[in-house]
Design an enzyme around this catalytic site. Structure first.
Site, short mmCIF file in Angstrom:
data_model
loop_
_atom_site.label_atom_id
_atom_site.label_comp_id
_atom_site.label_asym_id
_atom_site.label_seq_id
_atom_site.Cartn_x
_atom_site.Cartn_y
_atom_site.Cartn_z
NE ARG A 218 -2.86 -2.08 -14.06
CZ ARG A 218 -3.19 -1.95 -12.83
NH1 ARG A 218 -4.11 -2.83 -12.23
NH2 ARG A 218 -2.29 -3.48 -13.20
CB VAL B 129 4.01 1.98 -17.37
CG1 VAL B 129 5.35 2.34 -17.58
CG2 VAL B 129 3.01 0.83 -18.77
CD GLU B 130 -1.58 3.29 -17.46
OE1 GLU B 130 -2.53 2.03 -16.59
OE2 GLU B 130 -1.42 3.42 -18.46
N GLY B 131 1.34 -0.72 -12.04
CA GLY B 131 1.43 -0.97 -11.95
C GLY B 131 1.84 -2.70 -12.77
#
Length: 825
Positions: A371, A493-495
């Site tokens: 992230r 993506v990824e939160g």
């Protein structure tokens, strides 16, 4: 203060409190009631001389302790239960500079002394050679059209260990630093965003890095060399259809500990439906996130229930990988991982049986890199592409016989793209150095993911606005369109950013980074058998929180007035002195940090309701992000000082960041929620803005500075050279739009100077001058062209194909007597 508040909660306020104290004091040993009771039973008590003041103090202390206990129990009842997963999350990762901001006293010098992003000679050589060669194998338009790379490109990525950059050299990997991986990904993004995404995954949640940290010796020996040399392409299967940004909920990904019915071997039986898994269609091994349960107690104390990671190779019985999603127009491999009642032996649990239930720890500590590093690297690449390519285009492209770089709207867009680009690069440099310092800052990584991908999107939008028609027509000449369509994927993506901003950053930041909150929460989680110690800890930390708030309140008032005064009297050209630039803006950031820390303390008035006040948390996330990135930008200036024009660009960036933080805090003060919201709002305004609007001095950069920054970005300059560091430049003789634009810029600039001189002097050009002008005109004509296609699709290319609209036209004309205008006339 605590005693008074608790007394109010218990209904013991004002005179009633005094009455209670007086009533309880009659039980003291020297009270008349006590003496009369003793004499009634014939006992003659010895005359003891006691100090009435001492007895009163003991009584008051008893009441205070009773009240403290009641407040503790009230707080324990109000606080929402903290799940096992949340408790693990609170203990995962590290805290550092983020905690300094929450304390209200960050130090730029500490940041400078502690973190220095740097590349080794080996890493720089790899970026200059292997990464450049990979870029030369990638035609971005062709990749997107075919939705895949060529086999040559895949083989080269494998052979040159692009998928093993983070794997230690002892296992055959490159053992590169985090900063090196970031630079590789950023350079790939300047040529092909799909290559950036493809290389990013194996070097973050691979699961190569998880294996290197947590794998058993047998797992490391088997998997790591195969991952390093590209024999196995990895992916990580976490998100499911019902998980979304709450990936760790693992809904629909369950496994139960069982013994194999034939061999008696211990393992798990799993069913799972994973979605949105990057590289799954081509992966040879998947790290699979599962929710493990052990109803029969077969683990026997080794390992635990909960989030567990399994390693399954393609071809594992019952495992299905291959179907693809197509995220927008992107070509990188993304798809599904599914299975029902799949048998997984304990030897395939990452880390073995003892790591059952340990997946959340693994995931959180490694997620900081994905992230906070990989996704922002794409935005860094986008920033460099826009400044280098679009900055040159704005000089090459003319409207009304004037380069569009001279138009005010273009100047505004270019200056914002440049300062956002600087902010993103600076934030990435500090984040990379933090991770290379063996830290895993969960809050800063969330800030980087949300803030930098959002800035990346804005940067590309600015570039699209400037490049206009050349940016919307697809083809090899368009170096922006695919990036424009890819950045929303990074934001999702990824939160998803909307969740990261409005919930995660501040929700995790308050509990993890506040200097006193963590211990207070732990006290509230202790069992009833430890209540005495818990109450003592709770009261101690509560008093510290109150003291912290008071300190930040008065610090905010003092710094607010002082910073406002220094900002008002500061010359608009003071930034040209680098020492003044650093000193002034560090002072403003320290003031804003105090404001933020005070606001964070006031959030405790919301209690457990805070987690539902996402509008407030979103604004505070904006403020925190601007403050962190402001310090990162000053850190960057300190390291790169000496680049001509860097002062102006840094000033532009800092003014915007300070304005962002101020506006976010002001909006929070205007909308502070909760039953105590009006009181908290008043306290916040008095602390953060003691003189009202006068103490909100931060404004957007002025026009003069904006024009100066735009000129630096659209003419040959050291600032442009800085942005061109690490972008892909095609070899001589290769047609490559961005490289050709960059090379054309000085030619067109020189030709414009000559033409201006000729007009001013009212003379004809010399032969050399005429050749220069002609060369520039030819470059301009070539570089503003967009791609044109005889056939837009494979269907159109089929022999005898006629577009349906033209077929309809022919049918309608066939019914008419006259089919052309001249016949009708």
């Amino acid at each position: 203060m605590l005693a008074n508040r608790a007394a109010a909660q218990a209904g013991l306020s004002g005179p009633r409190t005094a009455s209670a104290v007086r009533s309880l004091s009659v039980l003291s040993s020297n009270s008349p009631l006590a003496s009369s009771n003793n004499s009634r039973f014939g006992h003659q008590s010895p005359k003891v001389v006691t100090n009435p003041l001492f007895q009163q103090q003991r009584t008051l202390m008893g009441i205070v302790h009773a009240i403290d206990k009641r407040v503790y129990r009230w707080a324990k009842g109000v606080l929402p239960p903290i799940s096992k997963t949340e408790n693990i999350a609170l203990g995962c990762g590290t805290i550092g500079f983020d905690r300094d901001i929450f304390s209200g006293s960050p130090s730029l010098q500490h940041l400078i002394d502690t973190y220095e992003p740097k590349l080794s000679e080996e890493e720089q050589s790899y970026i200059d050679n292997q990464v450049s060669h990979l870029c030369s194998l990638l035609d971005d338009h062709e990749v997107v059209t075919n939705k895949d790379f060529s086999k040559e490109a895949w083989d080269y990525m494998r052979d040159e260990k692009f998928f093993g950059m983070k794997i230690p050299k002892e296992w055959g990997g490159l053992g590169f630093s985090t900063h090196a991986v970031s630079c590789v990904l950023a350079k790939l993004a300047t040529q092909c965003f799909d290559a950036n995404a493809t290389v990013a995954v194996p070097n973050s949640l691979g699961p190569g890095e998880l294996l290197a940290r947590y794998g058993t010796p047998d797992q490391k020996e088997y998997f790591l060399p195969r991952l390093a040399n590209g024999t196995l392409i990895p992916c990580f299967g976490l998100t499911g259809p019902h998980s979304g940004s709450d990936a760790t909920s693992l809904i629909g990904s369950d496994c139960v500990v069982q013994k194999h019915p034939e061999t008696g071997e211990l393992g798990v039986v799993a069913s799972f439906k994973k979605r949105y898994i990057t590289l799954a269609p081509v992966a040879g091994v998947v790290g699979l996130g599962l929710n493990l349960s052990d109803p029969d107690g077969l683990l026997g104390g080794t390992g635990d229930e909960g989030f567990t990671v399994a390693l399954l190779e393609r071809g594992h019985e019952g495992l299905r990988m291959g179907p693809r999603h197509i995220p927008l127009n992107a070509a990188f491999m993304n798809g599904t991982v599914e299975g029902e009642d799949v048998w997984i032996p304990m030897t395939s649990i990452l880390g073995g049986q003892e790591r059952c239930g340990f997946g959340w720890n693994m995931f959180v500590e490694c997620l900081a890199e994905g992230r906070g590093v990989s996704l922002p690297a794409g935005s860094i690449g986008a920033a460099k592409s826009v400044v280098a390519g679009v900055g040159a285009y704005s000089r090459v492209r003319k409207q009304f016989k004037v380069p569009i770089a001279e138009f005010g709207g273009i100047q505004e867009a270019m200056a914002k793209a440049g300062s956002d680009g600087l902010i993103t690069i600076a934030g990435g440099d500090v984040m990379n150095a933090i991770v290379d310092n063996h830290e895993a800052p969960m809050v800063i990584s969330s800030v980087m993911k949300q803030n930098c991908t959002e800035r990346g999107r804005r940067i590309v939008e600015y570039g699209m606005d400037v490049a206009a028609g050349s940016a919307i027509c697809r083809g090899p000449n368009n170096y922006l369109g695919n990036a424009y369509m890819s950045l929303p994927i990074a934001i999702t993506v990824e939160g998803a950013n909307i969740m990261t901003r409005s919930f995660q950053i501040i929700g995790q930041g308050l509990t993890r980074c506040h200097p006193h909150m963590s211990d207070l929460l732990k006290a509230l989680q202790l069992p009833a058998s430890e209540e005495k110690q818990a109450v003592q800890t709770f009261v101690k930390q509560f008093h510290k929180i109150v003291g912290h708030g008071v300190t930040n309140f008065f610090g905010s008032v003092a710094k607010g007035i002082g910073s406002t005064f220094s900002t008002k009297i500061r010359s608009k050209t003071a930034y040209q002195n680098g020492d003044d630039l650093l000193a002034h803006h560090e002072k403003q950031l320290l003031r804003l940090s105090n404001n933020f820390a005070l606001t964070a303390d006031l959030c405790f008035t919301l209690g457990g309701r805070l987690k539902f006040e996402e509008l407030l948390m979103g604004r505070l996330a904006d403020a925190l992000g601007a403050i962190y990135l402001g310090y990162a930008t000053l850190h960057h200036y300190h390291r790169r000082r000496g680049i001509d024009g860097l002062e102006a660009l840094t000033e532009h960036a800092m003014l915007r960041l300070e304005n962002e933080a101020q506006n976010a805090l002001y909006a929070a003060s205007e909308n502070f929620p909760g039953p105590l919201g009006p009181l908290a709002s008043t306290v916040m305004k008095m602390g953060c803005f003691p003189l009202g609007g006068l103490t909100r001095p931060y404004a957007e950069p002025g026009d003069v500075l904006t024009k100066e920054v735009s000129k630096l970005l659209t003419t040959p300059s050291e600032i442009r050279n800085m942005f061109e560091e690490g972008i892909y430049s095609a070899p001589d003789g290769t047609i490559h739009q961005m490289t050709d634009l960059i090379n054309a810029l000085p030619v067109c600039m020189e030709a414009d100077k000559v033409a201006s001189s000729l007009r001013r002097e009212k003379r004809d050009p010399t032969a050399d001058e005429a050749n220069l002008i002609a060369k520039a005109d030819a470059l301009r004509d070539a570089l503003i062209q967009v791609n044109v296609y005889e056939h837009a699709t494979a269907q159109e290319a089929q022999p005898g194909y006629t577009r349906p609209a033209l077929v309809g036209t022919e049918e309608r004309f066939a019914q008419l007597d006259k089919t052309v205008f001249r016949e009708a006339a």
